[in-house]
Design a protein around this motif. Structure first.
Motif, PDB file in Angstrom:
ATOM      1  N   PRO A 116     -76.777 -31.823 119.974  1.00 17.77           N
ATOM      2  CA  PRO A 116     -77.935 -32.462 120.522  1.00 17.77           C
ATOM      3  C   PRO A 116     -79.077 -32.762 119.200  1.00 17.77           C
ATOM      4  CG  PRO A 116     -77.661 -30.569 121.970  1.00 17.77           C
ATOM      5  CD  PRO A 116     -76.787 -30.385 121.010  1.00 17.77           C
ATOM      6  N   LEU A 117     -78.752 -31.982 118.359  1.00 14.72           N
ATOM      7  CA  LEU A 117     -79.782 -31.912 117.149  1.00 14.72           C
ATOM      8  C   LEU A 117     -79.191 -32.681 115.865  1.00 14.72           C
ATOM      9  CD1 LEU A 117     -81.319 -28.389 117.279  1.00 14.72           C
ATOM     10  CD2 LEU A 117     -82.411 -30.549 118.229  1.00 14.72           C
ATOM     11  N   LEU A 118     -77.801 -32.836 115.997  1.00 16.50           N
ATOM     12  CA  LEU A 118     -77.190 -33.360 114.915  1.00 16.50           C
ATOM     13  C   LEU A 118     -76.986 -34.856 114.661  1.00 16.50           C
ATOM     14  CD1 LEU A 118     -74.202 -31.070 114.589  1.00 16.50           C
ATOM     15  CD2 LEU A 118     -76.112 -31.056 113.128  1.00 16.50           C
ATOM     16  N   HIS A 119     -76.841 -35.215 113.627  1.00 13.42           N
ATOM     17  CA  HIS A 119     -76.265 -36.904 113.340  1.00 13.42           C
ATOM     18  C   HIS A 119     -74.786 -36.781 113.697  1.00 13.42           C
ATOM     19  CE1 HIS A 119     -80.103 -38.050 111.665  1.00 13.42           C
ATOM     20  NE2 HIS A 119     -80.140 -36.972 110.680  1.00 13.42           N
ATOM     21  N   ASN A 120     -74.305 -36.970 114.812  1.00 14.69           N
ATOM     22  CA  ASN A 120     -73.045 -36.827 115.140  1.00 14.69           C
ATOM     23  C   ASN A 120     -72.021 -37.844 114.630  1.00 14.69           C
ATOM     24  OD1 ASN A 120     -72.952 -34.301 116.989  1.00 14.69           O
ATOM     25  ND2 ASN A 120     -74.416 -35.538 117.910  1.00 14.69           N
ATOM     26  N   ASP A 121     -72.669 -38.849 114.195  1.00 16.38           N
ATOM     27  CA  ASP A 121     -71.828 -39.983 113.518  1.00 16.38           C
ATOM     28  C   ASP A 121     -71.504 -40.084 112.033  1.00 16.38           C
ATOM     29  OD1 ASP A 121     -71.585 -41.148 116.057  1.00 16.38           O
ATOM     30  OD2 ASP A 121     -73.324 -42.532 115.721  1.00 16.38           O
ATOM     31  N   ALA A 122     -72.281 -38.946 111.298  1.00 17.58           N
ATOM     32  CA  ALA A 122     -72.228 -38.817 110.072  1.00 17.58           C
ATOM     33  C   ALA A 122     -70.546 -38.713 109.578  1.00 17.58           C
ATOM     34  CB  ALA A 122     -72.704 -37.481 109.534  1.00 17.58           C
ATOM     35  N   LEU A 123     -70.180 -39.473 108.627  1.00 22.53           N
ATOM     36  CA  LEU A 123     -68.732 -39.382 108.552  1.00 22.53           C
ATOM     37  C   LEU A 123     -68.188 -38.034 107.761  1.00 22.53           C
ATOM     38  CD1 LEU A 123     -66.278 -41.391 108.236  1.00 22.53           C
ATOM     39  CD2 LEU A 123     -67.116 -42.234 106.247  1.00 22.53           C
ATOM     40  N   THR A 124     -67.076 -37.714 107.890  1.00 17.53           N
ATOM     41  CA  THR A 124     -66.504 -36.627 107.321  1.00 17.53           C
ATOM     42  C   THR A 124     -65.025 -36.839 106.706  1.00 17.53           C
ATOM     43  OG1 THR A 124     -65.072 -36.087 109.331  1.00 17.53           O
ATOM     44  CG2 THR A 124     -67.331 -35.261 109.299  1.00 17.53           C
ATOM     45  N   VAL A 125     -64.403 -36.142 105.891  1.00 16.58           N
ATOM     46  CA  VAL A 125     -63.201 -36.346 105.472  1.00 16.58           C
ATOM     47  C   VAL A 125     -62.155 -36.410 106.333  1.00 16.58           C
ATOM     48  CG1 VAL A 125     -63.678 -34.995 103.313  1.00 16.58           C
ATOM     49  CG2 VAL A 125     -62.650 -33.859 105.278  1.00 16.58           C
ATOM     50  N   SER A 126     -62.321 -36.190 107.385  1.00 15.32           N
ATOM     51  CA  SER A 126     -61.260 -36.514 108.553  1.00 15.32           C
ATOM     52  C   SER A 126     -61.192 -37.914 109.144  1.00 15.32           C
ATOM     53  CB  SER A 126     -61.789 -35.759 109.921  1.00 15.32           C
ATOM     54  OG  SER A 126     -61.648 -34.549 109.623  1.00 15.32           O
ATOM     55  N   GLY A 127     -62.283 -38.700 108.822  1.00 13.67           N
ATOM     56  CA  GLY A 127     -62.430 -40.090 108.693  1.00 13.67           C
ATOM     57  C   GLY A 127     -63.223 -40.500 110.066  1.00 13.67           C
ATOM     58  N   THR A 128     -63.585 -39.536 110.779  1.00 15.33           N
ATOM     59  CA  THR A 128     -64.329 -39.724 111.769  1.00 15.33           C
ATOM     60  C   THR A 128     -65.883 -39.033 111.827  1.00 15.33           C
ATOM     61  OG1 THR A 128     -63.601 -37.862 112.868  1.00 15.33           O
ATOM     62  CG2 THR A 128     -62.479 -39.836 113.379  1.00 15.33           C
ATOM     63  N   GLY A 129     -66.764 -39.297 112.686  1.00 17.45           N
ATOM     64  CA  GLY A 129     -67.850 -38.640 112.791  1.00 17.45           C
ATOM     65  C   GLY A 129     -67.683 -37.244 112.796  1.00 17.45           C
ATOM     66  N   ILE A 130     -68.883 -36.383 112.797  1.00 16.05           N
ATOM     67  CA  ILE A 130     -68.733 -34.770 112.749  1.00 16.05           C
ATOM     68  C   ILE A 130     -68.618 -34.444 114.118  1.00 16.05           C
ATOM     69  CG2 ILE A 130     -71.083 -34.451 112.382  1.00 16.05           C
ATOM     70  CD1 ILE A 130     -70.022 -32.053 110.435  1.00 16.05           C
ATOM     71  N   GLY A 131     -69.352 -35.290 114.945  1.00 18.70           N
ATOM     72  CA  GLY A 131     -69.287 -34.758 116.458  1.00 18.70           C
ATOM     73  C   GLY A 131     -67.941 -34.896 117.104  1.00 18.70           C
ATOM     74  N   GLU A 132     -67.192 -36.086 116.628  1.00 17.63           N
ATOM     75  CA  GLU A 132     -65.895 -36.266 117.090  1.00 17.63           C
ATOM     76  C   GLU A 132     -64.934 -35.039 116.781  1.00 17.63           C
ATOM     77  OE1 GLU A 132     -64.847 -38.705 119.063  1.00 17.63           O
ATOM     78  OE2 GLU A 132     -62.677 -38.405 118.789  1.00 17.63           O
ATOM     79  N   THR A 133     -65.283 -34.524 115.489  1.00 18.67           N
ATOM     80  CA  THR A 133     -64.325 -33.544 115.012  1.00 18.67           C
ATOM     81  C   THR A 133     -64.341 -32.160 115.665  1.00 18.67           C
ATOM     82  OG1 THR A 133     -65.730 -32.587 113.313  1.00 18.67           O
ATOM     83  CG2 THR A 133     -64.277 -34.818 112.724  1.00 18.67           C
ATOM     84  N   VAL A 134     -65.551 -31.989 116.476  1.00 17.56           N
ATOM     85  CA  VAL A 134     -65.623 -30.768 116.987  1.00 17.56           C
ATOM     86  C   VAL A 134     -65.747 -30.842 118.707  1.00 17.56           C
ATOM     87  CG1 VAL A 134     -66.710 -29.659 114.830  1.00 17.56           C
ATOM     88  CG2 VAL A 134     -68.058 -30.679 116.658  1.00 17.56           C
ATOM     89  N   LYS A 135     -65.438 -32.129 118.945  1.00 14.17           N
ATOM     90  CA  LYS A 135     -65.714 -32.095 120.633  1.00 14.17           C
ATOM     91  C   LYS A 135     -65.029 -31.338 121.255  1.00 14.17           C
ATOM     92  CE  LYS A 135     -62.493 -35.825 121.569  1.00 14.17           C
ATOM     93  NZ  LYS A 135     -62.107 -37.318 121.078  1.00 14.17           N
ATOM     94  N   THR A 136     -63.812 -30.444 120.979  1.00 15.38           N
ATOM     95  CA  THR A 136     -63.006 -29.796 121.867  1.00 15.38           C
ATOM     96  C   THR A 136     -63.341 -28.301 121.459  1.00 15.38           C
ATOM     97  OG1 THR A 136     -61.163 -29.814 120.353  1.00 15.38           O
ATOM     98  CG2 THR A 136     -61.118 -31.236 122.432  1.00 15.38           C
ATOM     99  N   ALA A 137     -64.250 -27.977 120.555  1.00 17.18           N
ATOM    100  CA  ALA A 137     -64.612 -26.548 120.172  1.00 17.18           C
ATOM    101  C   ALA A 137     -65.319 -25.936 120.962  1.00 17.18           C
ATOM    102  CB  ALA A 137     -65.314 -26.620 118.785  1.00 17.18           C
ATOM    103  N   ARG A 138     -64.884 -24.724 121.117  1.00 19.39           N
ATOM    104  CA  ARG A 138     -65.654 -23.943 122.178  1.00 19.39           C
ATOM    105  C   ARG A 138     -66.317 -22.389 121.694  1.00 19.39           C
ATOM    106  NH1 ARG A 138     -61.197 -21.204 126.264  1.00 19.39           N
ATOM    107  NH2 ARG A 138     -62.980 -20.199 126.774  1.00 19.39           N
ATOM    108  N   VAL A 139     -67.146 -21.733 122.261  1.00 19.81           N
ATOM    109  CA  VAL A 139     -67.676 -20.617 121.891  1.00 19.81           C
ATOM    110  C   VAL A 139     -66.893 -19.624 122.568  1.00 19.81           C
ATOM    111  CG1 VAL A 139     -69.529 -18.925 121.634  1.00 19.81           C
ATOM    112  CG2 VAL A 139     -69.927 -21.312 121.187  1.00 19.81           C
ATOM    113  N   TRP A 140     -65.981 -18.840 121.870  1.00 21.84           N
ATOM    114  CA  TRP A 140     -65.280 -17.205 122.611  1.00 21.84           C
ATOM    115  C   TRP A 140     -66.256 -16.302 122.701  1.00 21.84           C
ATOM    116  CZ3 TRP A 140     -60.684 -18.766 124.396  1.00 21.84           C
ATOM    117  CH2 TRP A 140     -59.939 -19.821 124.028  1.00 21.84           C
TER     118      TRP A 140
END
Ligand code: FES
Length: 575
Positions: A333-357
């Motif tokens: 909620p606090l990030l610029h999720n569209d900021a481009l990464t080396v993955s070629g997508t926005g940073i939000g997209e790269t972590v959308k399935t991440a979870r806290v264990w």
């Protein structure tokens, strides 16, 4: 001139004398023509060194990068760059960060690389690589070496640096015997990798990931974990695709990316050194990053990573809890999720399935460990251009404090007097040390965690307000005001402080005040003389002539701005 598809074709593409020479000499390494002709050439900048234990496994990591490059149809060429060993290099690695950045930049530009993979680990090797790659501006992806496994003393986990400082004080106070102290030396660093607290190396690896310069998950995978090698291979594969897409650092290192990195730094309780390094990297791509941006983001960002020195756990635990992708998802909620990464997508997209264990290690955003970020920016008549303090690693009762200064004119003065039984000091005193800044150190050494006088340690005093223009290790802790700018060696107000002066620290109000009348300070200034330069020749002289102040990133003035400029002289010319 017709621009070739690949930069490397200027070296290898033609059937003229140049092409002949470049190909023929490369074939001396036993390479067949089709191993490199027409393939993107990928440089692997390796800061491997046996003198840098944190980076000593990077030859192995490089082999796995190469595997990925070959698989994707590229041609890898590993090359060495200067390595900066935090524990062994004197007077301080920070003196050489800019030199390493120049090495990286010049090698990338002078050699026939279409893309580069940056292999770093120990503290300064990561920002130096990013600074150099940003200035060279050819497609680049970073792979860091990963943190060590946690240290273990019996059943007690030990964190690099942080627990050394803690037990050293216990040893000095006579509460730890020599046998235990020596045994800890054998237990604390038990694998390859960099320091495994949220020190500077782990912080900068995390910020490289938050900037979008690594594949997701890179920062926290422990060095000996097989997944780090798999990530290295994936990075090798990815850089070949980045070359095809011309995905350069300047497309990734935007203002939004830096704001994301600062946000993450605050959320993880990152090293104070990150402020200097981020300002330096941003300076290379023309993104203004004044300390006011850090201050604003610090006030808005909850602290959520329970990792030493600000928290309880170690990087290995942080990785098992989900690592940086889990933090990024939590911060979405606090990030610029569209900021481009080396993955070629926005940073939000790269972590959308991440979870806290593990919610003990990475806590929810709405139930943070602290309402504000780890590091705060202070201003006042003692630091007109700012100073920093890590509030999450300081004793809470000292965050508002007024006390009498006990001044040391230099590090040597401090070492000579701090443990003198006759020193007029108590736990309410404010310890002040001068000549620790970029020019004064020189090199802005990690002296900022000034030692508590032994007579106070023996009475159980564990923290005091301490002020300097030096940095402190990211593994350190305490109510230490750092990076006072302008520094004392150039005549900043810190140079004028005398023992007995009243100093007030107000972290809530973000103020650092020297309670001395202006007329008195003017008189002291008139009597002040600058210190003699520490170097009269060589790199040290160049450093002293060109280093900027801490709030500007301590880069060289002539290295800021202009990524991708001055390429013409580097292009191959006919013989
Ligand atoms: Fe290299 Fe700590 S000594 S990261």
């Amino acid at each position: 001139m017709i621009r070739p598809r690949l930069r490397s074709e200027l070296w290898f593409g033609g059937n003229d004398l140049n092409g002949f020479l470049h190909r023929a000499w490369l074939k001396a390494e036993g390479l067949a023509d089709d191993a490199f002709r027409g393939r993107p050439v990928i440089g692997i900048a390796n800061s491997w060194s046996e003198a840098t234990n944190c980076n000593s496994h990077l030859r192995t990591v490089a082999e796995h990068v190469k595997r990925g490059v070959w698989r994707a149809g590229g041609f890898p060429l590993e090359f060495p760059v200067i390595s900066l060993s935090e524990p062994l290099m004197k007077p301080t690695t920070m003196l050489f960060r800019n030199l390493m950045a120049m090495d990286v930049e010049e090698c990338i530009r002078a050699l026939p690389f279409d893309g580069v993979v940056l292999l770093s680990g120990c503290d300064k090797t990561t920002p130096a690589m990013l600074m150099g790659a940003a200035s060279a501006d050819v497609p680049a992806v970073m792979v860091t070496g990963g943190p060590m496994l946690r240290g273990m003393y019996g059943t007690e986990p030990l964190g690099s640096g942080t627990d050394v400082w803690r037990y050293w004080d216990e040893f000095r106070a006579g509460r730890l015997d020599e046998e235990a102290w020596c045994e800890m030396e054998n237990c604390i660093s038990r694998s390859t990798g960099h320091c495994m607290v949220m020190g500077t190396a782990s912080t900068m690896a995390s910020l490289a990931e938050a900037l979008g310069m690594t594949l997701p998950g890179n920062a926290a995978i422990p060095a000996p974990d097989a997944r780090r090698l798999a990530l290295a291979e994936a990075s090798g594969k990815r850089i070949v695709e980045m070359v095809a897409g011309d995905l350069r650092p300047t497309r990734i290192l935007t203002r939004e990316a830096f704001e994301n990195a600062i946000r993450v730094d605050m959320a993880i309780g990152g090293s104070t050194n990150a402020i200097v390094h981020l300002a330096a990297i941003a300076g290379r791509v023309g993104v203004p990053l004044p300390l006011s941006v850090f201050d604003r983001i610090s006030r808005e960002t909850p602290f959520i990573a329970n990792v030493r020195p600000s928290g309880q756990y170690l990087m290995e635990d942080f990785f098992y809890a989900g690592g940086l992708p889990a933090v990024l998802r939590e911060l979405a909620p606090l990030l610029h999720n569209d900021a481009l990464t080396v993955s070629g997508t926005g940073i939000g997209e790269t972590v959308k399935t991440a979870r806290v264990w593990n919610r003990e290690v990475i806590v929810p955003l709405d139930r943070p460990l602290g309402r504000e970020g780890g590091t705060v920016i202070l201003y006042g008549n003692l630091c007109p251009d700012g100073a920093v303090l890590k509030q999450t690693a300081a004793a809470p009762h000292l965050l508002r404090h007024r006390g009498r200064a006990v001044v040391f004119e230099s590090k040597h003065d401090l070492m000579a007097r701090v443990n003198d039984a006759a020193l007029d000091v108590d736990e309410t005193s404010v310890l002040v040390q001068k000549l620790g800044g970029p020019r004064g150190g020189p090199g802005m050494p990690e002296w900022g965690q000034l030692p508590i006088p032994e007579k106070l340690l023996r009475r159980g005093i564990k923290d005091m307000v301490r002020i300097s223009d030096a940095r402190m290790s990211g593994t350190s802790y305490g109510a230490c005001v750092l990076h006072v700018s302008p520094e004392s060696a150039v005549g900043g107000p810190l140079a004028l402080v005398q023992s007995g002066d009243e100093i007030e620290l107000d972290v809530g109000g973000r103020r650092l005040t020297l309670h001395v009348a202006d007329e008195e300070l003017a008189g002291r200034r008139a009597r002040w003389t600058p210190p003699r330069p520490a170097f009269t020749r060589g790199y040290g002289k160049l450093y002293l002539q060109h280093v900027l102040q801490a709030h500007e990133g301590a880069d060289f003035d002539f290295l800021r701005g202009g990524p991708g400029q001055d390429l013409e002289p580097y292009l191959p010319t006919s013989h």
